[in-house]
Design a protein around this motif. Structure first.
Motif: not given
Length: 476
Positions: A192-209
């Motif tokens: 479950q840890m592995v799957e949670t990490i993989n799901i969360a990896s897709s959730f990074g925002l398109s953050t502009s500097r």
């Protein structure tokens, strides 16, 4: 008729077959690690990070944008929620409280960070930990462990990859940290840890500097959304959703970052804790300004404790590349002022220090400070850039109208691992931020609660204190 049966390989097995070794190791490590495995210095530093984040949140929650946002979102909640919106006197659902607390914690540019990860891991995991922990009635020790683990994986992704130069680090790998924190509090298995990490990896925002340079205050919400999305990553996993087999490797190797180094994810895992290599901030400005501000402090001491702005002809700054980008002398609002090296130096001279009030609207409008900021030049020195990330150097030279010059050079920021603030320094900072919100007696109770958190059977004592309304009132 003969029926031929085929052996069907479960989807979970197919996914595991392509998982990288570091991810499997992290799943096992996060699932099996207990509080007793944390070295004593890591426990004490985690308490300080928690306290520091609470102070930054409580003070940031008093900003007018936060008051308005809290009021608007409160109208959309059906009844009172469970999780304190720190510094507001309200409780909301875990998802909204984590969003608001994470956003408030970045408003004043005073939350802690990690120079090796090149970002701010603490404010990306503490709101999620408090939100999930309140609902689950966890122990204080479990809260500290979850914060340390979430901080660890977020920081290591930052260390193992190189974000694109156009990206702001807030709202990126911190989401994975928040997700792992939530998963740990939920008692997740290694898979479950592995799957949670993989799901969360897709959730990074398109953050502009550019948001930070222009004063786009949407930037302050990035950490808030990381906390909220981290909690959602766990809920999706628990509901049967799956992510990419190696989401972190793809996203942080090819999408928003590059040059992902998987070995860094497990190097000395369980022995070297990133939260023990963090930094705390006292200047209420972008950390890239801190080296120059520290050097200016040395110059002010050389000058006898103060400098008349009218006596200054020019100020020259040589520093590393990221700090040299903060060269605008005409900030349009508080956030832009905190990311302007010329204004930060000028307002520090005019107001005596780079405090929270030194960047507010009245200070920004001060003609003496604005005129002085225009006399500040900022240049990159490639030899100083080459010292990153371990050092954050700056040279400052103040040239006076009478021909005198005073100069100073620093290699590190005060508060870094090489020149740390003491625990008492961090507590003093907390008091400075939190006493205007709650008063001295209540603040001392929070400090005592955090100090004894590893012996607390649950965190309701702490969250109950954090639910208190500010002493000067919000309309409820």
């Amino acid at each position: 008729m003969t029926i031929v049966t085929q052996n069907v390989i479960p989807a979970s097995v197919l996914l595991q077959a392509g998982q990288p070794d570091w991810l499997r190791q992290w799943g096992e490590f996060a699932a099996k690690t207990r509080f007793s495995a944390l070295p004593a210095p890591v426990v004490e530093r985690t308490k300080l990070v928690l306290l520091d984040c609470i102070g930054a949140i409580a003070a940031g929650m008093q900003e007018p944008e936060m008051r308005t946002l809290v009021g608007r979102l409160a109208q959309r909640e059906a009844g009172e929620g469970q999780v304190p919106v720190i510094g507001s006197g309200r409780r909301m659902s875990a998802l909204l409280a984590s969003l608001l607390n994470g956003t408030a914690g970045t408003m004043l540019e005073l939350d802690e960070g990690n120079q090796y990860a090149r970002g701010h891991p603490g404010i990306h995991v503490v709101p999620a930990a408090l939100a999930a922990g309140e609902r689950l009635s966890i122990s204080g020790a479990d809260l500290l462990l979850a914060v340390a683990l979430g901080y660890e994986i977020g920081s290591r992704i930052g260390i193992a990859s190189k974000l694109r130069v156009t990206m702001h680090p807030h709202g990126t790998w911190g989401t994975v940290g928040a997700a792992l924190t939530a998963a740990k509090l939920e008692g997740a298995t290694a898979d479950q840890m592995v799957e949670t990490i993989n799901i969360a990896s897709s959730f990074g925002l398109s953050t502009s500097r550019r948001t930070m340079l222009e004063g786009g205050t949407v930037r302050n919400s990035y950490a808030g959304f990381s906390n909220q999305l981290g909690l959602m990553a766990w809920e999706l996993q628990a509901s049967g959703f799956v992510g990419e087999t190696d989401g972190v490797g793809t996203v942080y190797g090819t999408v928003i970052a590059e040059n992902f180094q998987p070995d860094e994810m497990v190097l000395e895992l369980g022995e070297r804790w990133e939260i023990a290599r963090n930094y705390f901030k006292r200047h209420a400005a972008c950390r890239y300004t801190h080296g120059a501000l520290d050097a200016l402090g040395d110059i002010v001491r050389q000058a006898g404790g103060s400098i008349d702005p009218a006596a200054i002809e020019t100020i020259e700054v040589d520093t590393y590349v990221w700090a040299a980008q903060l060269d605008s002398a005409e900030p349009k609002n508080m956030l832009a002022a905190k990311f302007s090296l010329p204004f930060a130096l000028a307002t520090s001279i005019v107001n005596g220090a780079a405090t929270v009030p030194a960047f507010r609207e009245e200070a920004q409008a001060n003609t003496t400070a604005r005129d002085l900021a225009r006399r500040v030049s900022v240049r990159e020195d490639a030899s100083l850039t080459a010292m990153l990330p371990g050092l954050r150097p700056a040279r400052v030279r103040v040239c006076f109208s009478d021909g005198r010059t005073l100069s100073a050079e620093v290699l590190t920021n005060k508060g870094d691992t090489e020149d740390p603030y003491s625990p008492d320094d961090v507590r003093d900072k907390f008091r400075e931020l939190a006493e205007p919100v709650w008063g001295g007696e209540h603040v001392d109770r929070i400090i005592a609660e955090v100090d004894g958190l590893d012996g607390a059977s649950d965190i309701h004592g702490l969250t109950g204190l954090l639910a208190r309304a500010p002493q000067h009132g919000w309309s409820q």
